[in-house]
Write a protein that holds these residues in place. Structure first.
Motif, PDB file in Angstrom:
ATOM      1  N   GLY A 171       0.841  -1.188   0.000  1.00  0.00           N
ATOM      2  CA  GLY A 171       0.000   0.000   0.000  1.00  0.00           C
ATOM      3  C   GLY A 171       0.870   1.229   0.000  1.00  0.00           C
ATOM      4  O   GLY A 171       1.747   1.375  -0.852  1.00  0.00           O
ATOM      5  N   PRO A 172       0.662   2.113   0.970  1.00  0.00           N
ATOM      6  CA  PRO A 172       1.438   3.369   0.970  1.00  0.00           C
ATOM      7  C   PRO A 172       2.868   3.223   1.486  1.00  0.00           C
ATOM      8  O   PRO A 172       3.608   4.198   1.475  1.00  0.00           O
ATOM      9  N   ILE A 173       3.258   2.045   1.939  1.00  0.00           N
ATOM     10  CA  ILE A 173       4.649   1.869   2.385  1.00  0.00           C
ATOM     11  C   ILE A 173       5.490   1.425   1.203  1.00  0.00           C
ATOM     12  O   ILE A 173       5.215   0.403   0.589  1.00  0.00           O
ATOM     13  N   ILE A 174       6.497   2.205   0.864  1.00  0.00           N
ATOM     14  CA  ILE A 174       7.397   1.820  -0.224  1.00  0.00           C
ATOM     15  C   ILE A 174       8.819   1.975   0.305  1.00  0.00           C
ATOM     16  O   ILE A 174       9.320   3.079   0.454  1.00  0.00           O
ATOM     17  N   LYS A 175       9.435   0.853   0.635  1.00  0.00           N
ATOM     18  CA  LYS A 175      10.775   0.899   1.198  1.00  0.00           C
ATOM     19  C   LYS A 175      11.664  -0.114   0.487  1.00  0.00           C
ATOM     20  O   LYS A 175      11.377  -1.304   0.498  1.00  0.00           O
ATOM     21  N   GLY A 176      12.709   0.352  -0.109  1.00  0.00           N
ATOM     22  CA  GLY A 176      13.613  -0.561  -0.794  1.00  0.00           C
ATOM     23  C   GLY A 176      15.046  -0.354  -0.358  1.00  0.00           C
ATOM     24  O   GLY A 176      15.723  -1.266   0.108  1.00  0.00           O
ATOM     25  N   MET A 177      15.495   0.882  -0.476  1.00  0.00           N
ATOM     26  CA  MET A 177      16.922   1.164  -0.265  1.00  0.00           C
ATOM     27  C   MET A 177      17.371   0.816   1.143  1.00  0.00           C
ATOM     28  O   MET A 177      18.468   0.291   1.340  1.00  0.00           O
ATOM     29  N   ASN A 178      16.510   1.104   2.146  1.00  0.00           N
ATOM     30  CA  ASN A 178      16.935   0.823   3.516  1.00  0.00           C
ATOM     31  C   ASN A 178      17.145  -0.675   3.736  1.00  0.00           C
ATOM     32  O   ASN A 178      18.081  -1.082   4.422  1.00  0.00           O
ATOM     33  N   HIS A 179      16.264  -1.492   3.127  1.00  0.00           N
ATOM     34  CA  HIS A 179      16.432  -2.937   3.286  1.00  0.00           C
ATOM     35  C   HIS A 179      17.691  -3.425   2.564  1.00  0.00           C
ATOM     36  O   HIS A 179      18.378  -4.326   3.031  1.00  0.00           O
ATOM     37  N   ALA A 180      17.968  -2.819   1.416  1.00  0.00           N
ATOM     38  CA  ALA A 180      19.196  -3.178   0.687  1.00  0.00           C
ATOM     39  C   ALA A 180      20.424  -2.864   1.534  1.00  0.00           C
ATOM     40  O   ALA A 180      21.376  -3.642   1.581  1.00  0.00           O
ATOM     41  N   VAL A 181      20.383  -1.712   2.210  1.00  0.00           N
ATOM     42  CA  VAL A 181      21.504  -1.303   3.069  1.00  0.00           C
ATOM     43  C   VAL A 181      21.693  -2.316   4.203  1.00  0.00           C
ATOM     44  O   VAL A 181      22.803  -2.809   4.445  1.00  0.00           O
ATOM     45  N   THR A 182      20.597  -2.639   4.883  1.00  0.00           N
ATOM     46  CA  THR A 182      20.676  -3.597   5.983  1.00  0.00           C
ATOM     47  C   THR A 182      21.192  -4.942   5.481  1.00  0.00           C
ATOM     48  O   THR A 182      22.095  -5.531   6.078  1.00  0.00           O
ATOM     49  N   ALA A 183      20.605  -5.412   4.374  1.00  0.00           N
ATOM     50  CA  ALA A 183      21.000  -6.718   3.842  1.00  0.00           C
ATOM     51  C   ALA A 183      22.473  -6.712   3.441  1.00  0.00           C
ATOM     52  O   ALA A 183      23.209  -7.661   3.749  1.00  0.00           O
ATOM     53  N   GLY A 184      22.901  -5.655   2.773  1.00  0.00           N
ATOM     54  CA  GLY A 184      24.301  -5.579   2.338  1.00  0.00           C
ATOM     55  C   GLY A 184      25.246  -5.633   3.523  1.00  0.00           C
ATOM     56  O   GLY A 184      26.228  -6.385   3.526  1.00  0.00           O
ATOM     57  N   ALA A 185      24.928  -4.844   4.546  1.00  0.00           N
ATOM     58  CA  ALA A 185      25.793  -4.809   5.720  1.00  0.00           C
ATOM     59  C   ALA A 185      25.763  -6.152   6.460  1.00  0.00           C
ATOM     60  O   ALA A 185      26.789  -6.615   6.971  1.00  0.00           O
ATOM     61  N   LEU A 186      24.588  -6.796   6.498  1.00  0.00           N
ATOM     62  CA  LEU A 186      24.500  -8.101   7.155  1.00  0.00           C
ATOM     63  C   LEU A 186      25.290  -9.170   6.396  1.00  0.00           C
ATOM     64  O   LEU A 186      25.913 -10.043   7.008  1.00  0.00           O
ATOM     65  N   ALA A 187      25.248  -9.098   5.077  1.00  0.00           N
ATOM     66  CA  ALA A 187      26.012 -10.064   4.272  1.00  0.00           C
ATOM     67  C   ALA A 187      27.503  -9.921   4.587  1.00  0.00           C
ATOM     68  O   ALA A 187      28.227 -10.916   4.733  1.00  0.00           O
ATOM     69  N   ALA A 188      27.953  -8.660   4.710  1.00  0.00           N
ATOM     70  CA  ALA A 188      29.357  -8.408   5.026  1.00  0.00           C
ATOM     71  C   ALA A 188      29.690  -8.922   6.425  1.00  0.00           C
ATOM     72  O   ALA A 188      30.724  -9.578   6.638  1.00  0.00           O
ATOM     73  N   GLU A 189      28.789  -8.642   7.350  1.00  0.00           N
ATOM     74  CA  GLU A 189      28.978  -9.102   8.734  1.00  0.00           C
ATOM     75  C   GLU A 189      29.050 -10.634   8.768  1.00  0.00           C
ATOM     76  O   GLU A 189      29.901 -11.219   9.464  1.00  0.00           O
ATOM     77  N   ALA A 190      28.173 -11.272   8.005  1.00  0.00           N
ATOM     78  CA  ALA A 190      28.148 -12.733   7.966  1.00  0.00           C
ATOM     79  C   ALA A 190      29.477 -13.279   7.452  1.00  0.00           C
ATOM     80  O   ALA A 190      30.020 -14.246   7.998  1.00  0.00           O
ATOM     81  N   PHE A 191      30.010 -12.624   6.405  1.00  0.00           N
ATOM     82  CA  PHE A 191      31.288 -13.100   5.859  1.00  0.00           C
ATOM     83  C   PHE A 191      32.421 -12.903   6.869  1.00  0.00           C
ATOM     84  O   PHE A 191      33.257 -13.783   7.058  1.00  0.00           O
ATOM     85  N   ALA A 192      32.412 -11.739   7.547  1.00  0.00           N
ATOM     86  CA  ALA A 192      33.459 -11.471   8.541  1.00  0.00           C
ATOM     87  C   ALA A 192      33.385 -12.508   9.676  1.00  0.00           C
ATOM     88  O   ALA A 192      34.413 -13.039  10.109  1.00  0.00           O
ATOM     89  N   ASP A 193      32.163 -12.804  10.116  1.00  0.00           N
ATOM     90  CA  ASP A 193      31.985 -13.830  11.158  1.00  0.00           C
ATOM     91  C   ASP A 193      32.505 -15.185  10.683  1.00  0.00           C
ATOM     92  O   ASP A 193      33.249 -15.865  11.382  1.00  0.00           O
ATOM     93  N   ALA A 194      32.059 -15.564   9.477  1.00  0.00           N
ATOM     94  CA  ALA A 194      32.416 -16.883   8.949  1.00  0.00           C
ATOM     95  C   ALA A 194      33.926 -16.995   8.766  1.00  0.00           C
ATOM     96  O   ALA A 194      34.528 -18.032   9.059  1.00  0.00           O
ATOM     97  N   ARG A 195      34.522 -15.900   8.308  1.00  0.00           N
ATOM     98  CA  ARG A 195      35.966 -15.909   8.073  1.00  0.00           C
ATOM     99  C   ARG A 195      36.727 -16.040   9.390  1.00  0.00           C
ATOM    100  O   ARG A 195      37.717 -16.757   9.468  1.00  0.00           O
TER     101      ARG A 195
END
Lengths: 553, 284
Positions: free
Chosen positions: A322-346
């Protein structure tokens, strides 16, 4: 030859907000990170509505990762939020500030060329310090595999590159996600198409017309009967010295109604309601378009494979309810989490487990539930079932429904402001067209202003865009009108009876029979990906630095 | 790797820049001087060796003091590290031979012998293509001309190049020469960077040299004939054996086609155009 491949610890493909967040967080963890961007500059391929949010509940926000972000890269903080229900010239406006402020630390309007270009500069400096860096004009074409396993990327401009982590932040038409078999372009129901005009307006005029201070801004949404029954709505955001005005429609509805996206945008631009904001002089800086994934259906629940992780639009992480349109913020969170996940795994000497950890973090941090709300799965889907939908539509339009609307006007405004209710909105005509129309008819007031705007025609809009035309990047596999004809109307730079667009309708006489065909010329392509869904194509991005170059975005 | 690129300042022959008098003579005073366009290919070739193999790229020219700006252009646009200008009155009005003598002396005066010297293919004004090869002759080095691409083997101290045979695109050969070596880059030379690390380094070096170009004077060395220990009788006008017997303007090509002028603004104008074109459209 394998031995001579270049190797980086991480390769990030695409330098939009998702890629930038991933790269920044990788660099912060000391990971040698190469960022590959296909545009002449980051942002030259990117289009957003665009509001970027920082959510209070999010583990990462863009200004957390890039402290000067709001100062350097955004347009105006958005402090006022309205939705306008439209029926003909009658309009009923609700203040949806509460919905907007829910879980919101701040929200700013942005133009992507300026924003992404600034981010890219930061990203380059930070990744360079860890032995990597950012390169523009490199088109990553697919995945490098060894013994069936993903180990790197292939590109048009460079020799193949190996990496322990590959972040596909290459946008809604991600070639990496498709190469990995994680995403496809099959179902129009999973997509929205957005079309936007950036209109030049003097900053002082913006302040006056929207009644805001120089460092405040407004967001207006539009729904109702002004889009010929196509499911979707319109938006208007104030930038520093321009307005972003656009429309977003469900692609299946756009295709079914054979609607012309640029004409629907014009319906909004020329509505009397817009006169107060547009004034008498209309100067369109740029016309643009973009495919938007509907995260409720398209967000991949497990967006990884081997060393590959998907981030942002590439993973369908675009929340539109509906009136909620959010994309970029989720991309930012996901990108940073992916990096965090790699740092943890490494750090645990298990870099190959980064994808798995990333998926876990997306769920644990609540990102997945925002993208694919359980409430929508239960109630929203129910509303989409044929009989329920028919019934709801008839009730809303009936005398009883109309009485309800009149009686519940205050309640409706509150309902629109409820994040819980909004997350249950089904993808049907009821919330997008029927209900707003009934609301406007029953509660609205007639707009008396005269709108004198005459938007440029499609040929002029295409003519004003900048292209460095490369080789054709889309191949039309089935030229029959039956298979690919929808592209003629649905493509935002094509139209029926218009010879200057990508897709054209043709009737060819052969041996006494007439064939109804479609022809394709990729020159005016804005790379939105619509035709990949509605026509039968082999769809790739153009070579690095080639194709359309957005100056606003 | 130490490389030197030779360049010359030439009139900017681009439309809008160049200025001719009524008799068709070039007006030097009204036409800006720029780096010879072909020399930029030589600089790109030299810069490619720096990106791939490291080292230093110097840019050298012989000419009046005003050439400093030409050298600055080379630093800003094609990323030279440092600049050398061979300049004094005695060197003036030199032909290609006297220029080659002077430039070869300049190259020999450098504190470190270059591994490679690059020149462009012909200057835009003289168009002789002599100065580079004659300079090489003075140095007694091998020369590879019409170079399209090159690879350097630092351990073997050899350079391997693809070149156009007879300057013709239809035939390409690969040759190898020991360093030091003289390279003439063909206008078709295109540097290639297929490794990300090379492109990143390219970006770093570009930013570095562009910042340096603002203060180019700090990186400029000017030598006169005494610095190079050259006898004035062997350089400049006195040292030039070439005698220009005369200069003929190139005659304009005669117009052989008949032209009919039609006023498109007149009512019957377009009609007449269509009538004129009709036979061609019909294939007659």
């Amino acid at each position: 030859m394998t031995d001579s491949y270049e190797e980086y610890e991480a390769v990030v493909v695409g330098c939009g907000p998702g890629g930038a967040a991933a790269a920044a967080n990788l660099a912060r963890n000391g990971v040698e990170t190469l960022v590959l961007e296909r545009g002449v500059d980051a942002g030259s391929k990117n289009v957003s509505g665009g509001l970027i949010y920082a959510e209070e509940s999010a583990p990462y926000t863009i200004d957390g990762l890039f402290p000067d972000f709001r100062e350097e890269a955004t347009e105006r903080p958005v402090t006022e939020n309205y939705i306008h229900n439209v029926a003909g010239e009658k309009v009923k406006t609700f203040d949806i500030g509460d919905l907007h402020h829910h879980d919101t630390a701040w929200a700013d309007s942005v133009l992507r060329r300026k924003m992404d270009s600034w981010l890219a500069q930061q990203v380059h400096e930070r990744t360079r310090e860890t032995g990597g860096g950012l390169l523009t004009e490199v088109h990553v074409t697919g995945l490098l595999r060894e013994r069936g396993e993903i180990v790197g990327v292939t590109t048009e401009e460079l020799d193949p590159i190996k990496a322990d982590l590959i972040v596909a932040a290459d946008g809604v038409n991600s070639e990496l996600a498709r190469d990995a078999g994680l995403m496809d372009w099959e179902e129009p129901e999973e997509w929205f198409q957005g079309v936007k005009a950036v209109v030049d307006v003097d900053p002082a005029a913006i302040n006056e017309r929207f009644d805001v201070d120089a460092d405040d801004g407004a967001a207006h949404l539009f729904s109702g009967d002004l889009f010929d029954g196509v499911r979707g709505g319109g938006f208007l955001y104030t930038n520093e010295s321009s307005l972003s005005i656009g429309t977003v429609f469900h692609l299946d509805s756009l295709a079914e109604e054979e609607a012309e996206p640029h004409e629907l945008l014009d319906s909004l631009l020329t509505h009397p309601l817009m006169a107060q904001w547009l004034g008498d002089e209309y100067d369109e800086r740029e016309y643009s378009a973009k495919l938007v994934p509907d995260s409720k259906k398209a967000a991949h629940p497990s967006p990884h494979e081997d060393r590959l992780v998907l981030v942002g639009d590439a993973a369908g992480q675009m929340q539109a309810q509906g009136p909620i349109i959010k994309g970029m913020n989720h991309a930012v969170t996901a990108g940073a989490l992916a990096a965090e996940a790699f740092a943890d795994a490494r750090s645990r000497s298990e870099p190959h487990r980064a994808g798995e950890l990333y998926e876990k973090k997306l769920h644990d941090e609540g990102v997945m539930d925002k993208l694919r709300p359980t409430r929508y799965e239960v109630f929203g889907r129910l509303g989409e079932l044929g009989p329920v939908d028919d019934l709801s539509n008839s009730v809303a339009e009936s005398a009883v429904g109309r009485f309800g609307v009149r009686a519940a006007s205050g309640l409706l405004e509150r309902a629109y402001s409820s994040p819980t209710l909004v997350s249950m909105i089904p993808d049907t005509k009821l919330p997008y067209v029927t209900l707003p129309t009934v609301i406007a008819e029953e509660l609205g007031e007639r707009v008396e202003d005269e709108n004198t705007v005459s938007p440029p025609d499609l040929a002029d809009r295409i003519g004003d865009l900048t292209y460095d035309v490369g080789d054709p990047h889309i191949e039309l596999l089935d030229k029959s009108f039956e298979a690919s004809g929808t592209a003629v109307t649905a493509c935002p730079v094509s139209a029926k009876d218009f010879g200057g667009g990508c897709y054209r309708d043709e009737r060819v006489q052969t041996n006494g029979t007439e064939e109804h065909l479609v022809s394709l010329d990729t020159q005016p392509c804005v790379e939105c990906g619509t035709c990949a869904v509605v026509a039968d194509t082999e769809w790739e991005h153009p070579a690095g630095g080639k194709g359309v170059e957005f100056k606003q975005g | 790797m130490r490389t030197v690129v030779l360049t010359k300042g030439v009139p900017d022959f681009r439309e809008g820049q160049v200025s001719f008098d009524e008799e068709g003579h070039l007006e030097r005073g009204k036409t800006p001087t720029v780096m010879n366009p072909n020399d930029k290919h030589a600089l790109r070739a030299a810069f490619q060796t720096k990106v791939r193999n490291g080292g230093q790229v110097s840019l050298m020219s012989m000419g009046p003091p005003g050439y400093e700006e030409v050298l600055q252009e080379g630093m800003r646009d094609v990323y030279a590290d440092d600049l050398y200008l061979l300049s004094d009155r005695e060197m003036g009005a030199a032909d290609t031979w006297a220029t080659a003598m002077t430039v070869a002396s300049g190259l020999q005066k450098l504190d470190e012998e270059p591994d490679l010297v690059f020149a462009g293919f012909k200057t835009a004004d003289g168009e002789t293509g002599h100065t580079g090869p004659q300079t090489c002759w003075c140095l007694d080095w091998p020369i590879i001309t019409h170079v399209l691409s090159l690879d350097i083997d630092e351990d073997e101290r050899t350079v391997r190049a693809k070149r156009l045979v007879d300057g013709d695109i239809s035939e390409i050969e690969t040759v190898e020469a020991p360093m030091p070596c003289f390279i003439v880059a063909d206008p078709e030379f295109e540097p290639t960077y297929r490794r990300a690390s090379h492109r990143l380094k390219h970006k770093d070096l570009r930013d570095e040299t562009q910042a340096r170009a603002a203060d180019y004077e700090d990186h400029l060395t000017v030598w006169d004939h005494t610095d190079l220990n050259l006898d004035p009788d062997y350089i400049g006008l006195d040292g030039s054996p070439t005698i220009v017997a005369g200069v003929d303007p190139i005659p304009k090509a005669p117009s052989e086609r008949e032209a009919t002028v039609i006023d498109a603004g007149a009512d019957e104008g377009m009609e007449q155009v269509l009538d004129e074109l009709a036979p061609y459209a019909a294939g007659d």
